[in-house]
Design an enzyme around this catalytic site. Structure first.
Site: not given
Length: 615
Positions: A282, A329
């Site tokens: 761990v 756009d």
């Protein structure tokens, strides 16, 4: 028999009525109820891509988090509650931060208004009735007037001076003229002029149309479907974290196994051996990394939001650093979607007008020098014609300006305000007597006002007004409008049109010598030419600098617009998206449909590309 290969816009009005088993008196209430049951309500289904459980579970979809949870589970078997608590607190903090930020983004997205109306005027049982738009069905005959939103897709049965804002589909800032007429052959959506579509708005005029599609079957519904079906791919950061997680997991397992083997060799108890191996395994896991990443992304998300950029997910913040191509756009993104008068022509003088959008602030320049507008001969007359020969109005709310009516006419109102900010400056003392309204057939509009004199003010297409004018207003007075002078005007007009400018002409006539009953007939004859106004949807401030910054960072910018090629090319040049060297190409929608993916890729790789007239 109808040709089965024909689409709706290829049919006549009678054929469309027959196709949908309707008539000009509309459907009966009984038939409408049947169709409502068959087709469902006229609504766009809201496909929710998130739910509470899914939003929460997504916070744990991370390799490092999985390892921490496994470690917590194993620690609980050996009653190491302190380790379990620390690990779970770290995981919980990480999940909470991600959930809160993404939940806020989802709530903002939920508040975006739908492009639909709530009420519609429809024929039912031969009578006009106002009903909720969700109860509209295929075959209903609906009435539209100026300012209305189109509630469903339909075929135009009748129209008068109908101009429609189709920005949502075409990207064009100016309204398009639509009318009842049979179209031949296959058409792109942007060119279908005998139909209206859900999401469009009526700029001017009136129309009656028959509904041909409702709800998710409309063109707007198809767009909603496309948006809902977008697949989410892992971001570069997610891929790297998953790779790190796998590597850490392998290393942890290897360390745990080696420690277990060593412990057995030194004859440690199984309990102590396993606990020691678990602790070492761990310890390899960077416990604070998930929370640290969430904190960093959360701060980035908030910083973007301050600059009006909404990131839907935390991981999306990081993807901005991996962008190599931006597809944008034109209208409303590169430009403001607000028509602005930029040039004025008075006889042989061309005047530039500064200012962007509908804010009535700007200067008048000639040859690069500022000029007081009141000192420019005939400029006041030109602005007066534009203001009085007009059906639009300028509204201000909380410091923001918007146009009520046609954007083109709105631009004329704004330039009049730039000339003089006084309220109703040009209307003072003027009494409107009559008008000849604008129509797409006549391509002009005239209004008659009475003050000390009775004057007809006219605006319209330069080609049309040139033929109606016999005199020319100059700085020194009125002279004969010769063919030579008209050719000079045409040359200026054609030059401006090639720059994608929308050009209107202005003229007037004194009607003092005309009988009142003949005012309307004589209002557009023997006119005196005053000048031209040219307008465009201008680029936003600093767009050019933003594009230059992108180039420096190795990011390519590609414009994709529904507007015409000449307009797209002009705007692209103005913001330095393309230059005059010729190393660019403008590709329209029809050409794009015939190209393969590899061909499109090669073109974008080798040169600057602008895509125009794209559906």
């Amino acid at each position: 028999m109808q040709n089965k290969n024909k689409t709706i816009y290829n049919l006549t009005a009678d054929e469309v009525l027959a196709k949908f088993s309707s008539c000009k008196d509309g459907l009966s209430e009984e038939e409408a109820k049947k169709r409502l049951k068959e087709y469902g309500p006229n609504q766009l289904r809201e496909k929710r891509n998130w739910k509470w459980i899914k939003l929460i579970s997504n916070q744990f979809n991370d390799a490092l988090v999985w390892i921490l949870l496994v470690a917590a589970l194993l620690s609980s078997f050996f009653r190491e509650w302190q380790d379990v608590t620390i690990i779970l607190v770290i995981v919980f903090i990480n999940a909470l931060m991600g959930f809160v930020q993404e939940f806020k983004a989802e709530k903002i997205l939920d508040q975006i208004k739908k492009l639909t109306t709530t009420k519609a005027l429809v024929m039912r049982d031969g009578e006009k009735k106002e009903i909720d738009t969700k109860f509209l069905v295929v075959g209903d005959v609906v009435f539209l007037t100026s300012g209305d939103n189109v509630p469903a897709d339909g075929y135009i049965l009748e129209s008068f001076d109908l101009r429609v804002n189709s920005f949502i589909f075409t990207g064009e800032s100016k309204p398009e003229t639509k009318f009842s007429k049979v179209l031949e052959g296959e058409m792109a959506l942007a060119d279908i002029s005998n139909m209206v579509f859900m999401g469009e708005t009526i700029a001017t005029g009136d129309a009656t149309f028959i509904i041909t599609a409702t709800g998710m079957q409309t063109e707007l519904g198809h767009i909603a479907n496309l948006a809902a079906e977008v697949r989410e791919d892992p971001t570069p950061l997610q891929k790297q974290i998953r790779s790190l997680g796998k590597n850490v997991a392998v290393i942890s397992i290897v360390i745990g196994v080696l420690v277990m083997i060593a412990g057995q060799y030194f004859k440690m108890s199984l309990y102590d051996n396993f606990l020691f191996a678990l602790a070492l395994a761990v310890s390899v896991v960077p416990n604070g990394l998930p929370a640290a990443i969430s904190v960093a992304l959360s701060l980035g998300m908030r910083r973007l939001l301050k600059d009006s950029v909404l990131a839907k997910k935390l991981n999306a913040v990081e993807t901005l650093g991996s962008v190599s191509i931006i597809c944008t756009d034109k209208t409303g993104t590169i430009t403001k979607n607000e028509l602005t008068v930029t040039k004025i022509v008075l006889h042989d003088k061309i005047i530039s007008v500064t200012g962007i959008g509908y804010v009535p602030e700007g200067e008048f320049e000639n040859d690069g020098h500022l000029i007081a507008p009141e000192k420019i001969n005939n400029l006041g007359l030109l602005c007066k014609i534009g203001t009085l020969c007009n059906d639009a109005s300028l509204a201000e709310q909380e410091g923001k300006y918007r146009i009520l009516g046609d954007p083109t006419e709105g631009a004329l109102i704004v330039v009049g305000k730039k000339f003089n900010r006084q309220e109703k400056y040009f209307e003072l003392g003027e009494k409107k007597i009559n008008e000849n309204p604008f129509s797409s057939e006549r391509m002009r509009m005239s209004v008659i006002y009475k003050n000390s004199d009775t004057i007809s003010y006219v605006k319209g297409s330069p080609d049309v007004l040139l033929d109606l004018c016999t005199e020319l207003q100059t700085e020194d007075g009125i002279i004969k409008f010769t063919d030579e002078e008209k050719e000079k005007v045409r040359a200026i007009y054609n030059s401006m049109s090639s720059e994608a400018l929308r050009v209107l002409a202005f003229a007037y006539r004194n009607l003092n010598a005309v009988q009142e009953k003949k005012y309307l007939d004589e209002a557009e004859k023997n006119l005196t030419w005053v000048g031209l106004m040219a307008m465009i949807d201008p680029p936003r401030k600093d767009v050019g600098n933003a594009i230059s910054e992108c180039r420096k960072l190795g990011i390519k910018v590609v414009m994709i617009t529904g507007d015409y090629e000449i307009t797209a090319q002009a705007i692209a040049k103005e913001v330095n998206l393309i230059d005059g060297s010729g190393a660019y190409e403008v590709i329209n929608g029809k050409t794009l449909d015939q190209m393969g993916d590899l061909e499109v890729y090669n073109k974008i790789r080798d040169k600057e590309i602008v895509f125009a007239r794209i559906a």
